[in-house]
Design a protein around this motif. Structure first.
Motif, PDB file in Angstrom:
ATOM      1  N   ILE A  40      -6.617 -19.691   5.938  1.00 33.47           N
ATOM      2  CA  ILE A  40      -6.283 -18.771   4.851  1.00 33.47           C
ATOM      3  C   ILE A  40      -5.498 -17.626   5.463  1.00 33.47           C
ATOM      4  O   ILE A  40      -5.973 -16.981   6.401  1.00 33.47           O
ATOM      5  CB  ILE A  40      -7.543 -18.219   4.155  1.00 33.47           C
ATOM      6  N   ALA A  41      -4.295 -17.381   4.935  1.00 27.97           N
ATOM      7  CA  ALA A  41      -3.433 -16.342   5.500  1.00 27.97           C
ATOM      8  C   ALA A  41      -2.898 -15.437   4.406  1.00 27.97           C
ATOM      9  O   ALA A  41      -2.644 -15.874   3.287  1.00 27.97           O
ATOM     10  CB  ALA A  41      -2.274 -16.983   6.258  1.00 27.97           C
ATOM     11  N   MET A  42      -2.732 -14.150   4.756  1.00 24.03           N
ATOM     12  CA  MET A  42      -2.127 -13.170   3.853  1.00 24.03           C
ATOM     13  C   MET A  42      -0.716 -12.863   4.364  1.00 24.03           C
ATOM     14  O   MET A  42      -0.510 -12.691   5.562  1.00 24.03           O
ATOM     15  CB  MET A  42      -2.949 -11.877   3.815  1.00 24.03           C
ATOM     16  N   TYR A  43       0.241 -12.796   3.418  1.00 21.88           N
ATOM     17  CA  TYR A  43       1.642 -12.551   3.740  1.00 21.88           C
ATOM     18  C   TYR A  43       2.146 -11.303   3.031  1.00 21.88           C
ATOM     19  O   TYR A  43       1.664 -10.959   1.952  1.00 21.88           O
ATOM     20  CB  TYR A  43       2.499 -13.746   3.300  1.00 21.88           C
ATOM     21  N   ASP A  44       3.164 -10.653   3.640  1.00 28.60           N
ATOM     22  CA  ASP A  44       3.807  -9.506   2.982  1.00 28.60           C
ATOM     23  C   ASP A  44       4.999  -9.993   2.151  1.00 28.60           C
ATOM     24  O   ASP A  44       5.268 -11.194   2.072  1.00 28.60           O
ATOM     25  CB  ASP A  44       4.206  -8.431   3.999  1.00 28.60           C
ATOM     26  N   GLU A  45       5.705  -9.042   1.537  1.00 28.35           N
ATOM     27  CA  GLU A  45       6.802  -9.383   0.626  1.00 28.35           C
ATOM     28  C   GLU A  45       7.960 -10.109   1.320  1.00 28.35           C
ATOM     29  O   GLU A  45       8.793 -10.734   0.668  1.00 28.35           O
ATOM     30  CB  GLU A  45       7.316  -8.130  -0.109  1.00 28.35           C
ATOM     31  N   VAL A  79       7.327 -12.498   3.487  1.00 25.45           N
ATOM     32  CA  VAL A  79       6.622 -13.706   3.885  1.00 25.45           C
ATOM     33  C   VAL A  79       6.298 -13.703   5.386  1.00 25.45           C
ATOM     34  O   VAL A  79       6.264 -14.728   6.052  1.00 25.45           O
ATOM     35  CB  VAL A  79       7.375 -14.997   3.460  1.00 25.45           C
ATOM     36  N   ASN A  80       6.044 -12.512   5.917  1.00 24.12           N
ATOM     37  CA  ASN A  80       5.546 -12.369   7.279  1.00 24.12           C
ATOM     38  C   ASN A  80       4.026 -12.470   7.241  1.00 24.12           C
ATOM     39  O   ASN A  80       3.388 -11.801   6.412  1.00 24.12           O
ATOM     40  CB  ASN A  80       5.934 -11.013   7.883  1.00 24.12           C
ATOM     41  N   PRO A  81       3.417 -13.281   8.100  1.00 24.97           N
ATOM     42  CA  PRO A  81       1.950 -13.364   8.106  1.00 24.97           C
ATOM     43  C   PRO A  81       1.338 -12.060   8.627  1.00 24.97           C
ATOM     44  O   PRO A  81       1.796 -11.504   9.619  1.00 24.97           O
ATOM     45  CB  PRO A  81       1.651 -14.534   9.045  1.00 24.97           C
TER      46      PRO A  81
END
Length: 138
Positions: free
Chosen positions: A114-119, A121-123
């Motif tokens: 499970i990963a969160m990305y910024d606007e 699409v950088n992890p």
């Protein structure tokens, strides 16, 4: 004699499970997870089934910029496609998501990333979860 030996062998094979395919696992487990990056968060549950699949659900909150969460399953060298949340924007509503992951191999989905990305699409942060625990990767 030969016929009775064959009948005995078939009966033994059926009794120990050779006659039917085995399920991937023996029990289902709910594994909670959470991701935190600054004040942006995501949390939810991974439901590992007693078959070959796992389902992921959760909510994403963006404290700045935009945030998206994606999840994908693995079993050894085999991975599923990713399921991703809608973008959550700072000042906007939290975004809910859910989906199912499946691997038709013995053991089914054994772990979920499970990963969160910024606007861009950088992890930003990522965890790996199994039936037993979740481990922060970065």
């Amino acid at each position: 004699m030969r016929k009775s030996l064959m009948v005995t062998v078939v009966a033994v094979m059926a009794a120990i499970g050779f006659a039917a395919p085995a399920q991937a696992t023996v029990n289902s487990v709910d594994r909670p997870y959470s991701l935190i990056y600054g004040n942006s968060t995501a949390s939810g549950t991974i439901h590992f089934t007693d078959g070959y699949s796992a389902s992921v659900s959760g909510v994403v909150h963006a404290a700045s910029g935009a945030r998206m969460v994606c999840a994908w399953g693995e079993n050894g060298n085999v991975t599923t496609g990713a399921i991703c949340s809608p973008w959550a924007y700072a000042g906007g509503p939290n975004q809910s998501f859910s989906g199912s992951l499946q691997i038709a191999l013995p053991g089914g989905v054994q772990g979920v990333y499970i990963a969160m990305y910024d606007e861009n699409v950088n992890p930003l942060t990522e965890k790996f979860c199994t039936r037993n625990s979740c481990t922060l990767l970065y």
